[in-house]
Design a protein around this motif. Sequence first.
Motif, mmCIF file in Angstrom:
data_model
loop_
_atom_site.group_PDB
_atom_site.id
_atom_site.type_symbol
_atom_site.label_atom_id
_atom_site.label_comp_id
_atom_site.label_asym_id
_atom_site.label_seq_id
_atom_site.Cartn_x
_atom_site.Cartn_y
_atom_site.Cartn_z
ATOM 1 N N ARG A 10 -2.663 -8.761 14.127
ATOM 2 C CA ARG A 10 -2.981 -7.646 13.280
ATOM 3 C C ARG A 10 -1.664 -7.480 12.630
ATOM 4 N NH1 ARG A 10 -1.450 -4.289 18.200
ATOM 5 N NH2 ARG A 10 0.334 -3.125 17.362
ATOM 6 N N LEU A 11 -1.494 -6.602 11.335
ATOM 7 C CA LEU A 11 -0.536 -6.434 10.712
ATOM 8 C C LEU A 11 0.062 -5.150 11.596
ATOM 9 C CD1 LEU A 11 -0.985 -6.335 6.955
ATOM 10 C CD2 LEU A 11 0.233 -8.029 8.463
ATOM 11 N N LYS A 44 8.023 15.102 9.137
ATOM 12 C CA LYS A 44 7.967 13.241 8.934
ATOM 13 C C LYS A 44 9.191 12.904 8.395
ATOM 14 C CE LYS A 44 5.526 13.273 4.527
ATOM 15 N NZ LYS A 44 4.309 13.199 3.660
ATOM 16 N N MET A 89 0.765 -1.276 0.122
ATOM 17 C CA MET A 89 -0.051 -0.028 -0.088
ATOM 18 C C MET A 89 0.960 1.400 0.178
ATOM 19 S SD MET A 89 -3.386 -0.752 2.196
ATOM 20 C CE MET A 89 -2.757 -1.577 3.817
ATOM 21 N N ARG A 90 2.257 0.913 -0.501
ATOM 22 C CA ARG A 90 3.004 2.362 -0.592
ATOM 23 C C ARG A 90 2.454 3.315 -1.569
ATOM 24 N NH1 ARG A 90 9.211 1.879 0.315
ATOM 25 N NH2 ARG A 90 8.168 1.482 2.455
ATOM 26 N N ASN A 91 2.468 4.640 -1.276
ATOM 27 C CA ASN A 91 2.121 5.720 -2.184
ATOM 28 C C ASN A 91 3.497 5.956 -3.145
ATOM 29 O OD1 ASN A 91 1.358 8.008 -3.469
ATOM 30 N ND2 ASN A 91 0.431 8.764 -1.670
ATOM 31 N N LEU A 126 -5.151 -13.432 8.591
ATOM 32 C CA LEU A 126 -3.821 -13.776 9.452
ATOM 33 C C LEU A 126 -4.180 -15.184 10.160
ATOM 34 C CD1 LEU A 126 -2.809 -10.148 10.643
ATOM 35 C CD2 LEU A 126 -2.048 -11.451 8.836
ATOM 36 N N ILE A 141 3.598 -9.206 11.409
ATOM 37 C CA ILE A 141 2.249 -9.752 11.986
ATOM 38 C C ILE A 141 2.439 -9.864 13.539
ATOM 39 C CG2 ILE A 141 0.641 -11.480 12.114
ATOM 40 C CD1 ILE A 141 2.106 -12.232 9.125
ATOM 41 N N GLY A 186 1.837 -1.641 11.749
ATOM 42 C CA GLY A 186 1.901 -0.243 11.106
ATOM 43 C C GLY A 186 3.286 0.055 11.479
ATOM 44 N N GLN A 232 2.502 11.447 18.124
ATOM 45 C CA GLN A 232 1.373 12.453 19.080
ATOM 46 C C GLN A 232 0.714 11.671 19.875
ATOM 47 O OE1 GLN A 232 1.691 15.695 18.554
ATOM 48 N NE2 GLN A 232 2.822 16.004 17.101
ATOM 49 N N GLY A 276 -5.550 3.507 0.147
ATOM 50 C CA GLY A 276 -4.128 3.006 0.046
ATOM 51 C C GLY A 276 -3.469 3.407 -1.341
ATOM 52 N N GLY A 282 -6.082 -6.801 17.566
ATOM 53 C CA GLY A 282 -6.191 -7.713 16.154
ATOM 54 C C GLY A 282 -7.584 -8.583 16.410
ATOM 55 N N ARG A 312 -3.488 1.588 9.147
ATOM 56 C CA ARG A 312 -2.526 1.357 9.988
ATOM 57 C C ARG A 312 -2.164 -0.054 10.326
ATOM 58 N NH1 ARG A 312 -2.529 3.540 16.237
ATOM 59 N NH2 ARG A 312 -2.232 5.706 15.234
ATOM 60 N N TYR A 313 -3.383 -0.541 10.589
ATOM 61 C CA TYR A 313 -3.487 -1.962 11.150
ATOM 62 C C TYR A 313 -3.465 -2.974 9.950
ATOM 63 C CZ TYR A 313 -3.463 0.044 15.774
ATOM 64 O OH TYR A 313 -3.101 0.681 17.006
ATOM 65 N N ARG A 369 4.086 -13.797 3.587
ATOM 66 C CA ARG A 369 3.941 -12.334 3.773
ATOM 67 C C ARG A 369 5.331 -11.604 3.900
ATOM 68 N NH1 ARG A 369 -1.766 -11.491 4.577
ATOM 69 N NH2 ARG A 369 -1.143 -9.144 4.071
ATOM 70 N N ARG A 414 3.992 8.337 -5.362
ATOM 71 C CA ARG A 414 4.435 9.883 -5.294
ATOM 72 C C ARG A 414 5.001 10.308 -3.840
ATOM 73 N NH1 ARG A 414 1.462 13.154 -3.195
ATOM 74 N NH2 ARG A 414 -0.756 12.938 -3.174
ATOM 75 N N GLU A 438 3.827 7.265 11.667
ATOM 76 C CA GLU A 438 3.704 8.256 10.445
ATOM 77 C C GLU A 438 4.242 9.372 10.950
ATOM 78 O OE1 GLU A 438 0.008 7.507 10.189
ATOM 79 O OE2 GLU A 438 0.252 5.591 9.163
#
Lengths: 344, 379, 94
Positions: free
Chosen positions: A330-331, A14, A1-3, B372, A322, A333, A340, B340, B52, B365-366, A317, A5, A336
Motif C-alpha cells: 500500500r502507499l 493540525k 493529491m495535495r490540496n 504497486l 510504498i 499515508g 485519535q 483528492g 495492502g 490515506r492508503y 514513484r 489551498r 492528519e
Amino acid sequence: MRNPRFVDDTITLKYGAGGSAMRALIEQVFAPGFGAVPGGIGLAQMDDGAAIPVGDQWLVITTDSHVVKPVFFPGGDIGRLAVCGTVNDLAMMGATEPLALTCAAILEDGFRRVDLERIWASIRTACEEAGTTIVTGDTKVMGRGELDGIALSTTGIALASRVVSDCGLRPGDMILVTGTMADHGLAILATRAELALETALASDVAPINGLVRVALAAGGTDIVAMKDPTRGGLASALHEMAEKSGVGILLDERAVPVSDEARAVSELLGIDPLLVANEGKAVIGVRRDTAAAVLEALRAHPLGRRAAIVGECLAERPGNVIVETGFGRRLLGEAEGELQPRIC
Amino acid sequence: MTANADRLEFRDPVRGAALEAALATHARALGRSPVSIMHVCGSHEQAIARFGLRAAFPPELDVMMGPGCPVCVTDVPEVDEAVALALQGVRIATYGDMLRVPGTSKSLADARATGARVDVVYGVIQAVELARACSEPLVFFASGFETTAVATAAVLRADPPPNFSVLSAHKYIPPVMEIVAEMPGSKIEGFLAAGHAAAITGWGVFERFVERHRIPVVVAGFEPLDILAALVRLVELIAAGTPTVENMFPRCVSREGNREAQRALWEVFAPQGGRWRGIAHVPNGNLRLRDEYAAWDARRRFDIDLDGLAGDAPPGLAAQCQCGDIMAGIASPHDCELFGRECTPDAPVGACMVSSEGACKIWHRYGGHPDLRQIQRRA
Amino acid sequence: MCLGVPGRVVTVNGSTAEVDFWGVIKHIRLEICDEPVVPGDYVLNHVGFAIRRIPPEDIGATLAMYDELLGRSRLDDLMAEDIRCELGAAGDDT
C-alpha cells in the motif's frame, strides 16, 4: 493529491502536528522572504536545523519549543524532552558535539516549585548524558489561565566538519532506523485516563548524539541523509526525505522494529505505529554497500540494539513511500493532525 | 505471550501467500472478469487497505466496499438533529468520526466553533461517565451498526444517570444488503459479511437473504488470513453456483450468535425504516429506542428545532458528491470528480471522506488502488 | 465502527473483567457476553464490552480449516508447490 489551498484562515491544531499541514504553513507563511544561508542550509530547506559556513567548518544551529502534556510522563518529562529534542536535531545535521544549549521557560502563575526543580534536575541529567550544558536562558511568568502550566524553548549550537542534510538520497540507498518505533507517542497517549489502559509502555526520550557519532564513524560520507522521526513518526520523516531527494522509498513493514508493548497499545487504539512520534531514534539513509557496517556499529551501541534496515530507495514513484506488508502493498499515508484512537 | 502468538498465526505470511495463490487460481478458473464481490464493513476495508491486500488480489476479482461505514450512511436529517440540539445549548457527546460530518449546512464541529458544547468520546461508557460527572443534560449521538448498538443497549439497561439520553442513529446491516442486491445494474455475485456484527446476530440472519437473492454469503474475520480464506471460499461458491451462507470465522461466530446481546439489543431498540445517506430508503435499517426506553430518548426528551438550519444554503459542491454511488458499490472514489481535489480529509465534502471507515478517506490515506505490483526490490 | 479485539481474561469481578491484550490491561464489561467467562478465557472486546467468549479450541480449528481450503485448491504451478512444502514444514513447528 495535495490540496492547493492548504493554509486555512485560522491556525488549528493540525498545523502543529508535524505533518503536511505544518509543512504547508512553514512554506506559505513562515519561510517566504527569510532565511537564505549562502553556501549553507537555511529556512527554505526546512531541515532539522540550519548550517552556516564559518571558515572551514559549519556552525549548526537549531531551535525547538515544547508544550507536552502531561508534563511528567512514563520515561521522561518536558525537561528531558527539551534537551534531547535539541541535541538530537543537531545530531541529525551531523553535529554530534553540541557547544551549548539555551533554555527559556514560560511558566503559568501557580506552577509548583517542586515540579520546576524536578524538571530542572531532569534537564541536568539529560545534559550530562549528551555531554553539554545550558549556558543562558530566559524566564517569563504568565497569568493563571493564560498558559497551560509550562512551555520550554531550547536552542542548540554546534560546530561540525561535515553537514548531513535530509535530502541526499539516491535510488539504491538503504534506509535504517536506530531502534523501536512509536514508544514515545503511544506512551503519552496511553496516559489518557478515559482510555482506561494499564501499560508499562514508556517514552524512548534520550540524547542520541553519541549513537549518531558511531554511525558517522562507520559510514562516513556514505551516510547521505538523516532525520529524527518526531511528530508524524517514521511516515513523516520518510515522506520528507523521499520528497526532498526525489526518490521513492519501499518500506518493509515487517522489518520495522516495534516493541511488544507498543504493538499491543497500537492494536488496541487502532493507531499505526508508523505515524507515531519518537524522541530517541533516527532514520538514516546510507549508500547500499555501507549499510551493513553502519548497522553493526549502531547495534554495538546501547541505544542502538534494535537498529534495523527497513527499506530501500527507488527511482520509481518519487516522493512516495510504498509499504510492503507481507500480504501486499500500500502507499503510506501521513498523520492528519493529532492522532485519535479509533478503538475504545 | 499466548495472545500475541494467536494473533500472529492469523498473520502468518506463508499461509497468506498460499491463500493469495489459491485465490488467483480460483478467480482465473471462473473464466470471466471482473467478478464483483461486496463487503459491507468499514473495518474490512481498513484491514484490506492496511495490509495492502488489493495489490495482491487477482485482477479478475473486484472487491468493493458497500455501505459499511456507519458514519457515512448517517443521513443529513439525523446529523441536523444533533447539530440543532447543540445549537440549542444541549451538551452533545459523539464519536470523533461524526464530528465533521456535514449536515444540511453545518457539522457538529461547526457548531462547536460557534460555542456549542460538543465532546468527543471513544464509546458510550465514556459518554455516561461524562454525564455522571456533570449535572447538565448530556446527549450521546449514537452512531454505529449492531455491534456498537448492543453497547448502547447494555448501558441503557444498567441505570444510566438521569441527565443522560441517547440520540440514536444506530443502523442494522442485513436489510441494506437486500437493497444493494436489488439495485438495477447490480453485478454483485457474492457478499463478505462482517464477522463482528455476525458475532452478535449469528450467521443465521443471512439464510433468508441467500434464499431470495441466490447469492452466496461468507462470514469473514478481520485478520489477513481470515479475509483471504473467506474470499477463496466465496469464489469457490460462486464457481459452483451454490447460493449458501458459510461461516469462515467460527472462533467468533455461530449460527445463533450472542443471544444475551440480541436480547439487550431488541429490548432497547426497534427496527425502523429510514433513509441511509445516499442509499435511499432501507426498510428496518434504522434502530430507534422503544417506548419502554422513551425516558432516555433524546428525540422525545427534547424539542429539536430544525428550522434554524433550513435557512442556510447547502454548499454547492454537495451536488457533485458521489458518496451514495460509492457506498452502493456502483462507483469507486476515483470516479468522483471531487476526490483528492476539492474533497480531501482536510476539506471533506461528503461523509465518505470524513469517517475513518469511509471508502474515500481510506483510499485517500492508503493511496487508493495504485498498481504497486511492478515495483521491484534490487536486493 | 470500532474494531473488535481479542484478549485474555485475567480476573473476573462480577460483571467486569480485567483483560490482557498482549500485555496491556483493560477493564471490560461482561453484561452482554454470550457465555460466562473465567480467568484464562479469551474474549472479543468491542467498545469496552465483551461480545463473545472465544473458545481456545476454535483457534486451532480455524487454522485447520484454512489449511483444508488450501489442500482443496488446485495449485498447479510450481511456485505454489514450493509454498505448499513450506507450509507443510511450518505446520510441524506449531
